[in-house]
Design a protein around this motif. Structure first.
Motif, PDB file in Angstrom:
ATOM      1  N   GLN A 147       0.831  -1.213   0.000  1.00  0.00           N
ATOM      2  CA  GLN A 147       0.000   0.000   0.000  1.00  0.00           C
ATOM      3  C   GLN A 147       0.859   1.254   0.000  1.00  0.00           C
ATOM      4  OE1 GLN A 147      -2.746  -0.269   3.272  1.00  0.00           O
ATOM      5  NE2 GLN A 147      -3.959  -1.868   2.309  1.00  0.00           N
ATOM      6  N   SER A 148       2.009   1.184   0.669  1.00  0.00           N
ATOM      7  CA  SER A 148       2.876   2.355   0.777  1.00  0.00           C
ATOM      8  C   SER A 148       3.715   2.554  -0.476  1.00  0.00           C
ATOM      9  CB  SER A 148       3.814   2.198   1.977  1.00  0.00           C
ATOM     10  OG  SER A 148       4.663   1.078   1.784  1.00  0.00           O
ATOM     11  N   GLY A 149       3.808   1.499  -1.328  1.00  0.00           N
ATOM     12  CA  GLY A 149       4.671   1.584  -2.492  1.00  0.00           C
ATOM     13  C   GLY A 149       6.110   1.245  -2.177  1.00  0.00           C
ATOM     14  N   LYS A 150       6.436   1.094  -0.893  1.00  0.00           N
ATOM     15  CA  LYS A 150       7.801   0.767  -0.485  1.00  0.00           C
ATOM     16  C   LYS A 150       7.978  -0.749  -0.445  1.00  0.00           C
ATOM     17  CE  LYS A 150       7.189   3.107   3.299  1.00  0.00           C
ATOM     18  NZ  LYS A 150       7.389   3.726   4.631  1.00  0.00           N
ATOM     19  N   LYS A 198      14.166   6.843   6.164  1.00  0.00           N
ATOM     20  CA  LYS A 198      14.058   7.699   4.976  1.00  0.00           C
ATOM     21  C   LYS A 198      12.880   7.317   4.091  1.00  0.00           C
ATOM     22  CE  LYS A 198      19.076   8.368   4.892  1.00  0.00           C
ATOM     23  NZ  LYS A 198      20.328   8.114   4.129  1.00  0.00           N
ATOM     24  N   GLY A 199      12.100   6.316   4.526  1.00  0.00           N
ATOM     25  CA  GLY A 199      10.925   5.921   3.757  1.00  0.00           C
ATOM     26  C   GLY A 199      11.235   5.131   2.505  1.00  0.00           C
ATOM     27  N   LYS A 200      12.436   4.547   2.433  1.00  0.00           N
ATOM     28  CA  LYS A 200      12.805   3.790   1.237  1.00  0.00           C
ATOM     29  C   LYS A 200      12.422   2.317   1.354  1.00  0.00           C
ATOM     30  CE  LYS A 200      16.648   6.814  -0.041  1.00  0.00           C
ATOM     31  NZ  LYS A 200      18.119   6.902  -0.288  1.00  0.00           N
ATOM     32  N   LEU A 201      12.369   1.793   2.582  1.00  0.00           N
ATOM     33  CA  LEU A 201      11.977   0.411   2.828  1.00  0.00           C
ATOM     34  C   LEU A 201      10.982   0.360   3.972  1.00  0.00           C
ATOM     35  CD1 LEU A 201      15.307  -1.701   2.721  1.00  0.00           C
ATOM     36  CD2 LEU A 201      13.547  -1.548   0.956  1.00  0.00           C
ATOM     37  N   ASP A 202      10.117  -0.633   3.927  1.00  0.00           N
ATOM     38  CA  ASP A 202       9.197  -0.921   5.025  1.00  0.00           C
ATOM     39  C   ASP A 202       9.753  -2.156   5.728  1.00  0.00           C
ATOM     40  OD1 ASP A 202       7.099  -1.573   6.683  1.00  0.00           O
ATOM     41  OD2 ASP A 202       5.561  -1.111   5.204  1.00  0.00           O
ATOM     42  N   VAL A 203      10.412  -1.966   6.866  1.00  0.00           N
ATOM     43  CA  VAL A 203      11.105  -3.052   7.562  1.00  0.00           C
ATOM     44  C   VAL A 203      10.292  -3.490   8.777  1.00  0.00           C
ATOM     45  CG1 VAL A 203      13.255  -3.787   8.681  1.00  0.00           C
ATOM     46  CG2 VAL A 203      13.319  -2.082   6.821  1.00  0.00           C
ATOM     47  N   THR A 204      10.004  -4.792   8.878  1.00  0.00           N
ATOM     48  CA  THR A 204       9.231  -5.339   9.997  1.00  0.00           C
ATOM     49  C   THR A 204       9.988  -6.490  10.638  1.00  0.00           C
ATOM     50  OG1 THR A 204       7.124  -4.778   8.946  1.00  0.00           O
ATOM     51  CG2 THR A 204       7.064  -6.434  10.692  1.00  0.00           C
ATOM     52  N   LEU A 205      10.067  -6.485  11.951  1.00  0.00           N
ATOM     53  CA  LEU A 205      10.667  -7.575  12.707  1.00  0.00           C
ATOM     54  C   LEU A 205       9.570  -8.316  13.460  1.00  0.00           C
ATOM     55  CD1 LEU A 205      13.250  -9.016  13.846  1.00  0.00           C
ATOM     56  CD2 LEU A 205      13.128  -7.405  15.763  1.00  0.00           C
ATOM     57  N   ILE A 206       9.480  -9.635  13.253  1.00  0.00           N
ATOM     58  CA  ILE A 206       8.525 -10.482  13.967  1.00  0.00           C
ATOM     59  C   ILE A 206       9.296 -11.276  15.016  1.00  0.00           C
ATOM     60  CG2 ILE A 206       6.828 -12.335  13.775  1.00  0.00           C
ATOM     61  CD1 ILE A 206       6.513 -11.595  10.808  1.00  0.00           C
ATOM     62  N   GLU A 207       8.892 -11.145  16.275  1.00  0.00           N
ATOM     63  CA  GLU A 207       9.601 -11.817  17.371  1.00  0.00           C
ATOM     64  C   GLU A 207       8.620 -12.102  18.496  1.00  0.00           C
ATOM     65  OE1 GLU A 207      11.719 -13.424  20.190  1.00  0.00           O
ATOM     66  OE2 GLU A 207      12.686 -13.051  18.247  1.00  0.00           O
ATOM     67  N   TYR A 219       5.214  -9.745   2.616  1.00  0.00           N
ATOM     68  CA  TYR A 219       6.626  -9.433   2.401  1.00  0.00           C
ATOM     69  C   TYR A 219       6.961  -9.422   0.919  1.00  0.00           C
ATOM     70  CZ  TYR A 219       7.412 -14.454   1.464  1.00  0.00           C
ATOM     71  OH  TYR A 219       7.364 -15.720   0.931  1.00  0.00           O
ATOM     72  N   ASP A 220       8.001  -8.676   0.580  1.00  0.00           N
ATOM     73  CA  ASP A 220       8.653  -8.787  -0.721  1.00  0.00           C
ATOM     74  C   ASP A 220       9.970  -9.543  -0.569  1.00  0.00           C
ATOM     75  OD1 ASP A 220       6.806  -7.189  -2.404  1.00  0.00           O
ATOM     76  OD2 ASP A 220       7.369  -5.596  -1.007  1.00  0.00           O
ATOM     77  N   VAL A 221      10.615  -9.321   0.568  1.00  0.00           N
ATOM     78  CA  VAL A 221      11.806 -10.088   0.940  1.00  0.00           C
ATOM     79  C   VAL A 221      11.579 -10.610   2.358  1.00  0.00           C
ATOM     80  CG1 VAL A 221      14.254  -9.970   1.551  1.00  0.00           C
ATOM     81  CG2 VAL A 221      13.430  -8.836  -0.510  1.00  0.00           C
ATOM     82  N   LEU A 222      11.813 -11.897   2.543  1.00  0.00           N
ATOM     83  CA  LEU A 222      11.671 -12.511   3.863  1.00  0.00           C
ATOM     84  C   LEU A 222      13.031 -13.014   4.326  1.00  0.00           C
ATOM     85  CD1 LEU A 222       9.985 -13.656   6.232  1.00  0.00           C
ATOM     86  CD2 LEU A 222       9.588 -15.699   4.828  1.00  0.00           C
TER      87      LEU A 222
END
Length: 440
Positions: A5-8, A34-43, A118-121
């Motif tokens: 949705q964010s395009g990132k 910087k809004g270039k990646l949407d990074v999520t950590l699942i823990e 995800y796009d990269v996992l």
């Protein structure tokens, strides 16, 4: 696959251990903010502690509050999202991670079962002990795999000392006896640390306990030497120091069964013990076994190519102990903190290249040696490969400095040099006024 949705581009990292948290922090700092990646950590845990420190928590020689990192705060300050929960599956077609409901200590649902796109996992969920189906281990032994395990052992250790002090009847054959099964780094370090801390606990006023006579620690190893994965000279030096401390070292001793008050060996010997720790064998978590049709080995590790991508899906990377990464004719990259640190650094530079459609470089493990802490003033280890052109065994103050430097590298990746320097100074100052052993 659903569109962001964010395009990132969406980078999802599962597992907040040494490698996973370092990668999330560094990607968040450079690209998330910087809004270039949407990074999520699942823990699944709320706080992080460097896993090689668990034996210090168990022994009571480390102030947990000074070393743990709150995931939610870390994510806020470093440009990534933290989502609490445990991965239970991967939908490769939809590119989604399946996350189990998260329940609180009273069994109430905090977050429902959900999916995260995800796009990269990046899978970085570490490893756990392998009990090889040994009878009694699940019911009677403690495994030091988490903060909760380490805290539980420490509480039981202190209670055992207090119980022995308070009782009027003679001590049972198993009381104040500790059996540690597995003489890898965790088992060896715990044995050495416990030798000191149990005596300090008793010295705080539990005068009915004779530390020299009543307390004993037995280290049990099925192989023919301690630290079987390290050079033989390191093993010999370590065993010599353990024996000097008073630890009973049994090698070539295979455990056949664990009971509530003793450990049975295959040769019919019985080792009485009130506290039993299982620190033998390593395998990746069971959730990875045949997950999403990805290739795994016999200990559940995901098999990866030299790029750290899984053999059957380019968009899934694996780092740390759960990764079966080739080390040429030496077998697989060993499950060490330095490997996770190196792999996190490699993906930090390569994931952006992958997302841009550029070729990504192969990962090459560099072995900087192995270090084992045998208490506050003694460390042994080996420096190998490129550093010295061979093997060099060393012990003492220099080895301890090198051991501490590994942890400082981890802290630096999470907090930056300025904060690490100030925190280290604060610990040195407060250490002079605080007790050496924690009793809670």
């Amino acid at each position: 696959m659903s569109k962001p949705q964010s395009g990132k581009p969406r980078v999802v990292i599962v597992g907040g251990g040494a490698g996973g948290l370092e990668l999330a922090t560094r990607l968040g700092d450079k690209y998330g903010r910087k809004g270039k990646l949407d990074v999520t950590l699942i823990e699944r845990n709320r706080t992080h502690v460097w896993k090689p420190k668990l034996h210090e928590i168990a022994a009571g020689s480390m102030d947990l509050s000074a070393h743990e990192v709150d995931y939610l705060a870390q994510s806020y300050w470093h440009g990534f999202r933290y989502r609490i929960g445990e991965m239970i599956g991967i939908d490769r077609d939809q590119r989604q991670v399946l996350v189990a409901p998260y329940l609180d200590s009273e069994g109430r649902e905090v977050t429902p079962k959900r999916t995260i796109d995800y796009d990269v996992l990046v899978v970085a969920i570490g490893s756990q002990n392998n009990d090889f189906g040994t009878p009694g281990v699940v019911d009677h032994a403690i495994k030091l795999e988490s903060q909760a395990d380490a805290k539980r052992f420490h509480e039981r250790m202190v209670n055992a000392c207090i119980r022995a002090h308070a009782q009027t009847s003679p001590l049972g054959a198993h009381q104040l006896k500790v059996a540690i099964i597995g003489a890898g780094a965790t088992g060896v370090e715990l044995a050495a640390e416990l030798h000191r801390t149990t005596r300090e606990v008793v010295a705080y006023g539990l005068d009915q306990v004779d530390a020299q006579k009543d307390i004993s620690i037995t280290l049990i190893e099925a192989a023919n030497r301690v630290l079987p994965a390290l050079p033989e000279r390191v093993s010999k030096e370590t065993e010599k120091l353990l024996v000097k401390l008073g630890v009973n070292v049994l090698v070539g001793a295979k455990v056949s069964e664990v009971s509530s008050d003793h450990v049975s060996l295959a040769d019919s010997r019985v080792i009485p013990a009130e506290l039993i720790v299982w620190a033998a064998g390593v395998k990746a978590p069971d959730v990875l076994k045949d997950i999403a049709g990805l290739e795994t080995n016999r200990i559940n590790q995901l098999v990866v190519r030299p790029t750290l991508q899984t053999t059957r899906d380019d968009s899934i990377f694996v780092i740390g102990d759960c990764s079966a990464c080739s080390w040429g004719d030496r077998g697989l990259v060993p499950p060490r903190a330095q490997a996770a640190h190196q792999q996190a650094s490699h993906l930090y530079s390569q994931i952006p290249r992958y997302l841009r459609g550029e070729p990504i470089k192969d990962y090459r493990y560099r072995d900087f040696g192995s270090l084992v802490s045998l208490g506050e003033f003694s460390t042994v280890g080996s420096m190998m490969g490129a550093l010295v052109g061979g093997d060099l065994v060393f012990a003492g103050i220099f080895a301890r400095m090198m051991y501490l430097s590994l942890y400082k590298m981890h802290e630096n990746a999470l907090h930056g040099p300025s904060k690490v320097a100030l925190d280290t100074l604060a610990r040195l100052i407060t250490r002079r006024t605080e007790p050496h052993v924690k009793l809670h």
